[in-house]
Enzyme design. Structure first.
Site, PDB file in Angstrom:
ATOM      1  N   HIS A 156     -27.313 -73.320  18.465  1.00  9.96           N
ATOM      2  CA  HIS A 156     -28.296 -74.380  18.737  1.00  9.96           C
ATOM      3  C   HIS A 156     -27.815 -75.722  18.163  1.00  9.96           C
ATOM      4  O   HIS A 156     -27.956 -76.767  18.798  1.00  9.96           O
ATOM      5  CB  HIS A 156     -29.636 -74.070  18.074  1.00  9.96           C
ATOM      6  N   SER A 160     -26.563 -65.535  18.318  1.00  8.58           N
ATOM      7  CA  SER A 160     -27.851 -65.314  18.972  1.00  8.58           C
ATOM      8  C   SER A 160     -28.895 -65.085  17.884  1.00  8.58           C
ATOM      9  O   SER A 160     -28.597 -64.463  16.859  1.00  8.58           O
ATOM     10  CB  SER A 160     -27.764 -64.062  19.858  1.00  8.58           C
ATOM     11  N   GLU A 183     -24.336 -71.995  27.245  1.00  9.15           N
ATOM     12  CA  GLU A 183     -23.738 -71.132  28.277  1.00  9.15           C
ATOM     13  C   GLU A 183     -23.860 -69.655  27.929  1.00  9.15           C
ATOM     14  O   GLU A 183     -23.514 -68.799  28.727  1.00  9.15           O
ATOM     15  CB  GLU A 183     -22.264 -71.499  28.482  1.00  9.15           C
TER      16      GLU A 183
END
Ligand code: PAF
Length: 279
Positions: free
Chosen positions: A37, A185, A148
């Protein structure tokens, strides 16, 4: 970094910048921020004059049996991570601000949202498309940035913005990986120590498949062998496919168009997705 929680406040701030001709960049997130992020936020700083980050854990993109309740939430930590990055505005709406009681519109994007993650999570992309359309309307940025890692999501959002004539440029940002290759993630936090050790095999495998496709090996055989290897290592393979990077049409023989290898697996109770470009 100013924080607002209502659409009206967001609009007031952004309107002032827009009327001075400033270029506004939005980075939508669901919080639980990691380096992936933060790379989007840094890219936003390089792509415009003002950076807006939104944090909204969107219930519409989770099915009732999915991990909405257990999804990691740590707003204080998120704010600390964003503070040094030159973010101009943090938008943290409450659930009722985004979905008032009589809310009923749902946006679906047939085509790119079908197959891959859309096959096992049919609710997911309409939940994403609906909330992203709302955020784009609320903020009206010049640019919006998405990672992506969720490549199919990026294509769904590009199509949505194009089909609804939204005056926004949708940018994709490269996947950020841990040193051992595991794609960053928020859900990696669910992995046990053993699972975390095993997890990089997903990236290693799809990377090897992508490199082998590039030198002309048979795609179907490669995918088949890679799927078996992951299963033997304890992954439950949901999909492992080569697809066209623009249309997501399945690719079964080497083509001259950009191709990516996509995978989703369960490792214990954790769902991991990843993708790599065929070089
Ligand atoms: O990728 C995400 O974090 C979410 O799907 C998004 C784009 C913020 C929509 O809720």
């Amino acid at each position: 970094m100013k924080t607002v929680s209502t659409i009206a406040e967001l609009r007031t701030e952004v309107h002032a910048w827009r009327s001075q001709g400033e270029k506004i960049v939005l980075v939508p997130t669901m919080g639980a921020l990691h380096e992936g992020h933060l790379s989007l936020v840094r890219m936003a700083g390089d792509s415009g004059d003002r950076t807006v980050v939104s944090i909204f854990l969107n219930p519409a993109q989770f099915a009732p049996d999915e991990d909405f309740d257990s999804y990691p939430r740590d707003t204080d930590k998120d704010v600390e991570k964003l503070r040094p990055l030159g973010v101009d505005l943090l938008f943290m709406p409450r659930r009722e601000e985004i979905y008032p009681q009589d809310f009923s519109t749902l946006i679906t994007v047939p085509g790119v949202a079908e197959g891959l993650c859309g096959a096992s999570r049919p609710h997911f992309f309409s939940g994403v498309a609906t909330v992203v359309a709302k955020l784009l309307n609320q903020c009206r940025p010049d640019v919006a940035i998405f990672g992506e890692k969720d490549f199919q999501q990026l294509l769904v959002i590009r199509r949505l913005a194009r089909d609804l004539d939204m005056d926004v440029e949708i940018l994709g940002a490269p996947i950020i990986r841990e040193p051992d290759g595991l794609a960053m993630s928020s859900r990696n936090a669910y992995l046990s120590a053993d699972e975390r050790e095993k997890a990089p095999l997903l990236y290693q495998t799809i990377n090897e498949v992508a490199n082998a496709i590039a030198v002309g090996e048979a795609i179907v055989d490669l995918l088949d062998a890679a799927g078996k290897r992951l299963t033997q290592a304890g992954f439950e393979v949901e999909y492992l496919e080569a697809r066209d990077a623009d249309t997501l049409a399945p690719v079964t023989t080497r083509a001259n168009t950009p191709t990516r290898v996509f995978a989703a697996v369960m490792l214990g109770k954790t769902r991991l997705i990843d993708n790599v470009a065929v070089p």
